[in-house]
Motif scaffolding. Structure first.
Motif, PDB file in Angstrom:
ATOM      1  N   PHE A  16      -4.018   6.170  -4.121  1.00  0.00           N
ATOM      2  CA  PHE A  16      -4.874   6.178  -4.947  1.00  0.00           C
ATOM      3  C   PHE A  16      -5.812   7.605  -4.984  1.00  0.00           C
ATOM      4  CE2 PHE A  16      -4.413   2.555  -7.777  1.00  0.00           C
ATOM      5  CZ  PHE A  16      -3.694   1.876  -6.313  1.00  0.00           C
ATOM      6  N   ASN A  17      -5.439   8.417  -3.514  1.00  0.00           N
ATOM      7  CA  ASN A  17      -6.527   9.756  -3.005  1.00  0.00           C
ATOM      8  C   ASN A  17      -6.770  10.565  -4.173  1.00  0.00           C
ATOM      9  OD1 ASN A  17      -6.682   8.660  -0.555  1.00  0.00           O
ATOM     10  ND2 ASN A  17      -5.167   9.920  -0.239  1.00  0.00           N
ATOM     11  N   ASN A  18      -5.570  10.697  -5.267  1.00  0.00           N
ATOM     12  CA  ASN A  18      -6.000  11.441  -6.558  1.00  0.00           C
ATOM     13  C   ASN A  18      -6.016  10.880  -8.172  1.00  0.00           C
ATOM     14  OD1 ASN A  18      -4.730  13.701  -4.891  1.00  0.00           O
ATOM     15  ND2 ASN A  18      -2.917  13.505  -5.174  1.00  0.00           N
ATOM     16  N   ASP A  19      -6.455   9.465  -8.135  1.00  0.00           N
ATOM     17  CA  ASP A  19      -6.595   8.934  -9.075  1.00  0.00           C
ATOM     18  C   ASP A  19      -8.571   8.574  -9.540  1.00  0.00           C
ATOM     19  OD1 ASP A  19      -4.017   6.883  -8.632  1.00  0.00           O
ATOM     20  OD2 ASP A  19      -3.751   8.451  -9.454  1.00  0.00           O
ATOM     21  N   ALA A  20      -8.952   7.805 -10.331  1.00  0.00           N
ATOM     22  CA  ALA A  20     -10.233   8.617 -10.605  1.00  0.00           C
ATOM     23  C   ALA A  20     -10.446   6.775 -10.315  1.00  0.00           C
ATOM     24  CB  ALA A  20     -10.325   8.275 -12.058  1.00  0.00           C
ATOM     25  N   MET A  21     -11.162   5.846 -10.434  1.00  0.00           N
ATOM     26  CA  MET A  21     -11.211   4.714 -10.247  1.00  0.00           C
ATOM     27  C   MET A  21     -12.908   4.277 -10.194  1.00  0.00           C
ATOM     28  SD  MET A  21      -8.886   3.540  -7.853  1.00  0.00           S
ATOM     29  CE  MET A  21      -9.830   2.749  -6.607  1.00  0.00           C
ATOM     30  N   GLY A  22     -13.125   3.170 -11.106  1.00  0.00           N
ATOM     31  CA  GLY A  22     -13.863   2.763 -11.149  1.00  0.00           C
ATOM     32  C   GLY A  22     -14.583   0.717 -10.913  1.00  0.00           C
ATOM     33  N   TRP A  23     -15.661   0.891 -11.195  1.00  0.00           N
ATOM     34  CA  TRP A  23     -15.972  -0.297 -10.973  1.00  0.00           C
ATOM     35  C   TRP A  23     -16.685  -0.563 -12.147  1.00  0.00           C
ATOM     36  CZ3 TRP A  23     -15.915  -3.434  -7.066  1.00  0.00           C
ATOM     37  CH2 TRP A  23     -16.192  -3.071  -5.585  1.00  0.00           C
ATOM     38  N   ALA A  59     -19.718   1.582 -12.702  1.00  0.00           N
ATOM     39  CA  ALA A  59     -19.792   3.092 -12.373  1.00  0.00           C
ATOM     40  C   ALA A  59     -18.820   3.554 -12.184  1.00  0.00           C
ATOM     41  CB  ALA A  59     -20.190   3.183 -10.484  1.00  0.00           C
ATOM     42  N   ALA A  60     -17.935   5.404 -11.648  1.00  0.00           N
ATOM     43  CA  ALA A  60     -16.908   5.447 -12.129  1.00  0.00           C
ATOM     44  C   ALA A  60     -16.598   7.558 -11.321  1.00  0.00           C
ATOM     45  CB  ALA A  60     -15.601   5.949 -12.958  1.00  0.00           C
ATOM     46  N   ILE A  61     -15.283   6.924 -10.092  1.00  0.00           N
ATOM     47  CA  ILE A  61     -16.336   8.184  -9.668  1.00  0.00           C
ATOM     48  C   ILE A  61     -14.228   9.168  -9.310  1.00  0.00           C
ATOM     49  CG2 ILE A  61     -15.217   6.907  -7.771  1.00  0.00           C
ATOM     50  CD1 ILE A  61     -16.421   8.685  -5.614  1.00  0.00           C
ATOM     51  N   SER A  62     -14.458  10.017  -9.462  1.00  0.00           N
ATOM     52  CA  SER A  62     -12.896  11.400  -9.967  1.00  0.00           C
ATOM     53  C   SER A  62     -11.895  10.980  -8.726  1.00  0.00           C
ATOM     54  CB  SER A  62     -13.273  12.009 -10.817  1.00  0.00           C
ATOM     55  OG  SER A  62     -13.611  13.061  -9.621  1.00  0.00           O
ATOM     56  N   TRP A  63     -11.179  11.923  -9.024  1.00  0.00           N
ATOM     57  CA  TRP A  63     -10.113  12.090  -7.592  1.00  0.00           C
ATOM     58  C   TRP A  63     -11.228  12.970  -6.496  1.00  0.00           C
ATOM     59  CZ3 TRP A  63      -8.263  17.310  -5.767  1.00  0.00           C
ATOM     60  CH2 TRP A  63      -8.416  18.063  -6.708  1.00  0.00           C
ATOM     61  N   ALA A  67      -4.462   5.367 -12.253  1.00  0.00           N
ATOM     62  CA  ALA A  67      -3.489   5.567 -12.603  1.00  0.00           C
ATOM     63  C   ALA A  67      -2.915   6.808 -13.063  1.00  0.00           C
ATOM     64  CB  ALA A  67      -2.134   4.609 -12.324  1.00  0.00           C
ATOM     65  N   GLY A  68      -3.200   8.521 -11.878  1.00  0.00           N
ATOM     66  CA  GLY A  68      -2.251   9.537 -12.133  1.00  0.00           C
ATOM     67  C   GLY A  68      -3.568  10.488 -13.663  1.00  0.00           C
ATOM     68  N   TYR A  69      -4.483  10.191 -13.164  1.00  0.00           N
ATOM     69  CA  TYR A  69      -6.302  10.753 -14.081  1.00  0.00           C
ATOM     70  C   TYR A  69      -6.368  10.976 -13.118  1.00  0.00           C
ATOM     71  CZ  TYR A  69      -3.459   9.450 -18.137  1.00  0.00           C
ATOM     72  OH  TYR A  69      -2.972   8.834 -19.815  1.00  0.00           O
ATOM     73  N   TYR A  70      -7.428  12.003 -12.738  1.00  0.00           N
ATOM     74  CA  TYR A  70      -7.874  12.906 -12.010  1.00  0.00           C
ATOM     75  C   TYR A  70      -9.483  12.078 -12.790  1.00  0.00           C
ATOM     76  CZ  TYR A  70      -4.348  15.572 -10.694  1.00  0.00           C
ATOM     77  OH  TYR A  70      -3.180  16.382  -9.640  1.00  0.00           O
ATOM     78  N   SER A  71     -10.238  11.930 -13.414  1.00  0.00           N
ATOM     79  CA  SER A  71     -11.374  12.305 -14.436  1.00  0.00           C
ATOM     80  C   SER A  71     -11.605  11.148 -14.132  1.00  0.00           C
ATOM     81  CB  SER A  71     -10.915  13.051 -15.650  1.00  0.00           C
ATOM     82  OG  SER A  71     -10.736  12.399 -16.417  1.00  0.00           O
ATOM     83  N   GLU A  72     -12.935  10.575 -14.686  1.00  0.00           N
ATOM     84  CA  GLU A  72     -13.259   9.151 -14.762  1.00  0.00           C
ATOM     85  C   GLU A  72     -13.185   8.805 -15.936  1.00  0.00           C
ATOM     86  OE1 GLU A  72     -14.709  12.000 -13.346  1.00  0.00           O
ATOM     87  OE2 GLU A  72     -16.879  12.088 -13.514  1.00  0.00           O
ATOM     88  N   SER A  73     -13.512   7.265 -16.215  1.00  0.00           N
ATOM     89  CA  SER A  73     -13.913   6.960 -17.639  1.00  0.00           C
ATOM     90  C   SER A  73     -14.496   5.642 -17.196  1.00  0.00           C
ATOM     91  CB  SER A  73     -12.153   6.967 -17.720  1.00  0.00           C
ATOM     92  OG  SER A  73     -12.242   6.404 -19.353  1.00  0.00           O
ATOM     93  N   SER A  74     -15.380   5.512 -18.700  1.00  0.00           N
ATOM     94  CA  SER A  74     -15.732   4.832 -18.464  1.00  0.00           C
ATOM     95  C   SER A  74     -14.991   2.962 -19.840  1.00  0.00           C
ATOM     96  CB  SER A  74     -17.346   4.928 -19.306  1.00  0.00           C
ATOM     97  OG  SER A  74     -17.262   4.982 -20.618  1.00  0.00           O
ATOM     98  N   TYR A  75     -14.328   3.521 -19.669  1.00  0.00           N
ATOM     99  CA  TYR A  75     -13.323   2.502 -20.594  1.00  0.00           C
ATOM    100  C   TYR A  75     -12.433   1.983 -19.787  1.00  0.00           C
ATOM    101  CZ  TYR A  75     -15.386   5.280 -24.479  1.00  0.00           C
ATOM    102  OH  TYR A  75     -16.144   6.223 -25.103  1.00  0.00           O
TER     103      TYR A  75
END
Length: 124
Positions: free
Chosen positions: A29-36, A49-53, A99-107
């Motif tokens: 998931f290194n290149n994926d945005a992750m969220g809580w 919260a979210a964090i980009s790659w 998956a496959g997205y660099y930027s974070e999202s709140s949705y």
């Protein structure tokens, strides 16, 4: 098989701290945005919260200044440091991967993989 496994939840007194972890397996998931996100019964899932790659971060208004998200790509793990906890932070906390997205999202619908959740209970 892709898995996200949260840990670190529990019972804590108001004003205390907890650190949640989300360990990913089955893909990198290194290149994926992750969220809580978090959810209480009868309510919609709420963005936390979210964090980009590249480790840029984004927070929900209710946790700004108290929570901090971080990631360790070498361990394929995302963290949520929760400080100054309040009873209204009580919820099931979920980790998610975009998956496959660099930027974070709140949705929530922007995320493809979800963990099973970890319970956080804050008592006064």
């Amino acid at each position: 098989q892709v898995q996200l496994v949260e840990s670190g939840g529990g019972l804590v007194q108001a004003g205390g701290s907890l650190r949640l972890s989300c360990a990913a397996s089955g893909r990198t998931f290194n290149n994926d945005a992750m969220g809580w996100f978090r959810q209480v019964p009868g309510k919609e899932r709420e963005f936390v919260a979210a964090i980009s790659w590249s480790a840029s971060t984004y927070y929900g208004d209710s946790v700004k200044g108290r929570f901090a998200i971080s990631r360790n790509n070498a361990k394929n793990t995302v963290y949520l440091q929760m400080n100054s906890l309040k009873p209204e932070d009580t919820a099931v906390y979920y980790c998610a991967a975009r998956a496959g997205y660099y930027s974070e999202s709140s949705y929530p619908n922007d995320y493809d993989y979800w963990g099973q959740g970890t319970h956080v209970t804050v008592f006064s």
